[in-house]
Design a protein around this motif. Structure first.
Motif, PDB file in Angstrom:
ATOM      1  N   GLU A   1       8.648  13.644  14.215  1.00 26.63           N
ATOM      2  CA  GLU A   1       7.562  13.892  13.273  1.00 26.63           C
ATOM      3  C   GLU A   1       7.035  12.614  12.636  1.00 26.63           C
ATOM      4  OE1 GLU A   1       9.050  16.685  10.467  1.00 26.63           O
ATOM      5  OE2 GLU A   1       9.118  18.339  11.900  1.00 26.63           O
ATOM      6  N   ASN A   2       7.889  11.604  12.518  1.00 27.60           N
ATOM      7  CA  ASN A   2       7.496  10.367  11.829  1.00 27.60           C
ATOM      8  C   ASN A   2       7.443   9.149  12.750  1.00 27.60           C
ATOM      9  OD1 ASN A   2       7.539  11.239   8.808  1.00 27.60           O
ATOM     10  ND2 ASN A   2       9.436  12.075   9.661  1.00 27.60           N
ATOM     11  N   ASN A   3       7.569   9.385  14.049  1.00 28.75           N
ATOM     12  CA  ASN A   3       7.559   8.311  15.058  1.00 28.75           C
ATOM     13  C   ASN A   3       8.604   7.247  14.745  1.00 28.75           C
ATOM     14  OD1 ASN A   3       6.803   6.996  17.378  1.00 28.75           O
ATOM     15  ND2 ASN A   3       4.988   6.042  16.497  1.00 28.75           N
ATOM     16  N   ILE A   4       9.796   7.707  14.401  1.00 28.64           N
ATOM     17  CA  ILE A   4      10.916   6.830  14.065  1.00 28.64           C
ATOM     18  C   ILE A   4      11.856   6.726  15.256  1.00 28.64           C
ATOM     19  CG2 ILE A   4      13.058   6.786  12.689  1.00 28.64           C
ATOM     20  CD1 ILE A   4      11.358   7.822  10.337  1.00 28.64           C
ATOM     21  N   SER A   5      12.336   5.515  15.523  1.00 24.76           N
ATOM     22  CA  SER A   5      13.224   5.351  16.670  1.00 24.76           C
ATOM     23  C   SER A   5      14.050   4.079  16.544  1.00 24.76           C
ATOM     24  CB  SER A   5      12.400   5.292  17.964  1.00 24.76           C
ATOM     25  OG  SER A   5      13.236   4.988  19.073  1.00 24.76           O
ATOM     26  N   GLU A   6      15.222   4.117  17.170  1.00 20.91           N
ATOM     27  CA  GLU A   6      16.084   2.933  17.220  1.00 20.91           C
ATOM     28  C   GLU A   6      15.415   1.790  17.976  1.00 20.91           C
ATOM     29  OE1 GLU A   6      16.921   5.991  17.909  1.00 20.91           O
ATOM     30  OE2 GLU A   6      18.944   6.511  17.264  1.00 20.91           O
TER      31      GLU A   6
ATOM     32  N   ILE B   1      11.392   6.622   3.224  1.00 26.10           N
ATOM     33  CA  ILE B   1      10.421   5.823   2.471  1.00 26.10           C
ATOM     34  C   ILE B   1       9.119   5.766   3.259  1.00 26.10           C
ATOM     35  CG2 ILE B   1       9.855   3.525   1.602  1.00 26.10           C
ATOM     36  CD1 ILE B   1      12.752   3.058   1.014  1.00 26.10           C
ATOM     37  N   ASP B   2       8.019   6.122   2.612  1.00 24.01           N
ATOM     38  CA  ASP B   2       6.695   6.093   3.228  1.00 24.01           C
ATOM     39  C   ASP B   2       5.852   5.067   2.482  1.00 24.01           C
ATOM     40  OD1 ASP B   2       4.095   6.536   4.100  1.00 24.01           O
ATOM     41  OD2 ASP B   2       4.374   8.682   4.331  1.00 24.01           O
ATOM     42  N   PHE B   3       5.666   3.896   3.088  1.00 23.08           N
ATOM     43  CA  PHE B   3       4.921   2.828   2.425  1.00 23.08           C
ATOM     44  C   PHE B   3       3.419   3.088   2.428  1.00 23.08           C
ATOM     45  CE2 PHE B   3       8.839   0.362   3.276  1.00 23.08           C
ATOM     46  CZ  PHE B   3       9.062  -0.097   1.985  1.00 23.08           C
ATOM     47  N   GLU B   4       2.944   3.945   3.334  1.00 21.22           N
ATOM     48  CA  GLU B   4       1.521   4.265   3.368  1.00 21.22           C
ATOM     49  C   GLU B   4       1.137   5.094   2.144  1.00 21.22           C
ATOM     50  OE1 GLU B   4      -1.685   5.532   6.748  1.00 21.22           O
ATOM     51  OE2 GLU B   4       0.227   6.606   6.747  1.00 21.22           O
TER      52      GLU B   4
ATOM     53  N   ASP C   1       4.803   2.080  13.387  1.00 14.17           N
ATOM     54  CA  ASP C   1       3.743   1.430  12.614  1.00 14.17           C
ATOM     55  C   ASP C   1       4.269   0.719  11.365  1.00 14.17           C
ATOM     56  OD1 ASP C   1       4.385   3.487  10.892  1.00 14.17           O
ATOM     57  OD2 ASP C   1       2.484   4.546  11.103  1.00 14.17           O
ATOM     58  N   THR C   2       5.596   0.654  11.202  1.00 13.60           N
ATOM     59  CA  THR C   2       6.281  -0.058  10.105  1.00 13.60           C
ATOM     60  C   THR C   2       6.033   0.578   8.738  1.00 13.60           C
ATOM     61  OG1 THR C   2       4.565  -1.690   9.449  1.00 13.60           O
ATOM     62  CG2 THR C   2       5.917  -2.220  11.378  1.00 13.60           C
TER      63      THR C   2
END
Length: 243
Positions: A172-177, A151-154, A119-120
Motif C-alpha cells: 500500500e505504501n510502496n515500501i521495500s527492503e 512516518i509520512d513526510f509528504e 519515493d523516500t
C-alpha cells in the motif's frame, strides 16, 4: 463439442471465483490484524535539542538508511535524520526524535528496522524482535500485537500501528527492503586516505558508482565529529560534517 466447451468455461469460472473469494477473505483477515491506533502531526526537533540529546560521549554510530540523488536518510541513536543536498554538500533538513512516538518502548539499537518507500516519503519503523517475560525471543512476524509507526513526510504525519501485516503495509505504501542503502566496502584508496588523515572508517555505502564512507577521528569520543566522505571517479571529498 459445444456442450463440452460451455461446461469447461463454467468450471473454470467457478474456480476463478472461489480463488478470488479466498484471496479477498485472506486480505480481510490481514487487515483485521493491522490496526491504526491513532494519527498525529509529525513533530520535528531543533538542532540544539538534537545536539543536547545526542550527548558528547555517545558511541553509537551514524547509520545510513536510504540514499538517493538528492538526500540521505540516516539514524543516530534514537534520532532520525533527513540530510538534503545543496551544491554538492549535505545539510540536515529534518530531525525526528523517536522517543516521543513511544519508540523507546520497543526501540533497540540492534534490532529496530527502518523500511523506506521508493519515493523516500514514507518510513515504516518497528522492532524486529523482542524478549518476553520467559526470556524467549519473539520475531516481529510472530507478534500479532507488534507496535510500529509509519512516518509520512509528504503529509507530515505519523500513524501508530498495531499488528504485523508487513506485506499489506509495504504494498500500500510502496515500501521495500530493496530501497535500503546498499552496504559496500571501503576501497583501498579510502582506507589509505583514512589512515593518512587519522580517521577510522565506519559504515560504507554504494550508490550509482560512488561510495559514501562514514569516518571519525581515531581518538575522538563525540559522535558529532563524524563526517561523510564521498569517493567518485577516484576523487575523495567530504560531503557532510556536523557543525
Amino acid at each position: 463439442m459445444k456442450k463440452k466447451l460451455v461446461s469447461s468455461i463454467i468450471f473454470l469460472s467457478i474456480i476463478f471465483f472461489v480463488g478470488c473469494q479466498r484471496n479477498y477473505t485472506g486480505n480481510n483477515k490481514d487487515r483485521e490484524n493491522l490496526k491504526i491506533e491513532k494519527k498525529e502531526k509529525l513533530k520535528e526537533c531543533t538542532i540544539t535539542e538534537f545536539y543536547n540529546g545526542i550527548a558528547q560521549k555517545d558511541w553509537r554510530d551514524l547509520s545510513i538508511i536510504q540514499l538517493t540523488d538528492d538526500k540521505i536518510t540516516a539514524t543516530i541513536s534514537h534520532y532520525f535524520l533527513i540530510l538534503g543536498k545543496t551544491k554538492g554538500k549535505y545539510k540536515i533538513s529534518k530531525i525526528i526524535d523517536l522517543y516521543p512516538y513511544n519508540v523507546d518502548s520497543y526501540y533497540s539499537e540492534e534490532s529496530t528496522e527502518f523500511y523506506p518507500s521508493q519515493d523516500t516519503k514514507k518510513y515504516l519503523i518497528y522492532n524486529e524482535c523482542y524478549i518476553n517475560k520467559k526470556d524467549q525471543v519473539i520475531p516481529a512476524k510472530e507478534n500479532e500485537n507488534l507496535n510500529s509507526i509509519l512516518i509520512d513526510f509528504e503529509k507530515d504525519e505519523v500513524k501508530y500501528l498495531k499488528g504485523n501485516q508487513f506485506e499489506n503495509l509495504k504494498k500500500e505504501n510502496n515500501i521495500s527492503e530493496k530501497y535500503l542503502a546498499k552496504q559496500g566496502k571501503a576501497s583501498l584508496q579510502l582506507e589509505k586516505y583514512a589512515d593518512k588523515e587519522g580517521y577510522i572508517i565506519g559504515e560504507s555505502i554504494k550508490y550509482k558508482g560512488q561510495v559514501l564512507c562514514i569516518m571519525k577521528k581515531v581518538k575522538e569520543e563525540s559522535i558529532l565529529k563524524n563526517k561523510i566522505f564521498e569517493q567518485r571517479n577516484g576523487k575523495i571529498k567530504c560531503i557532510f560534517e556536523f557543525i
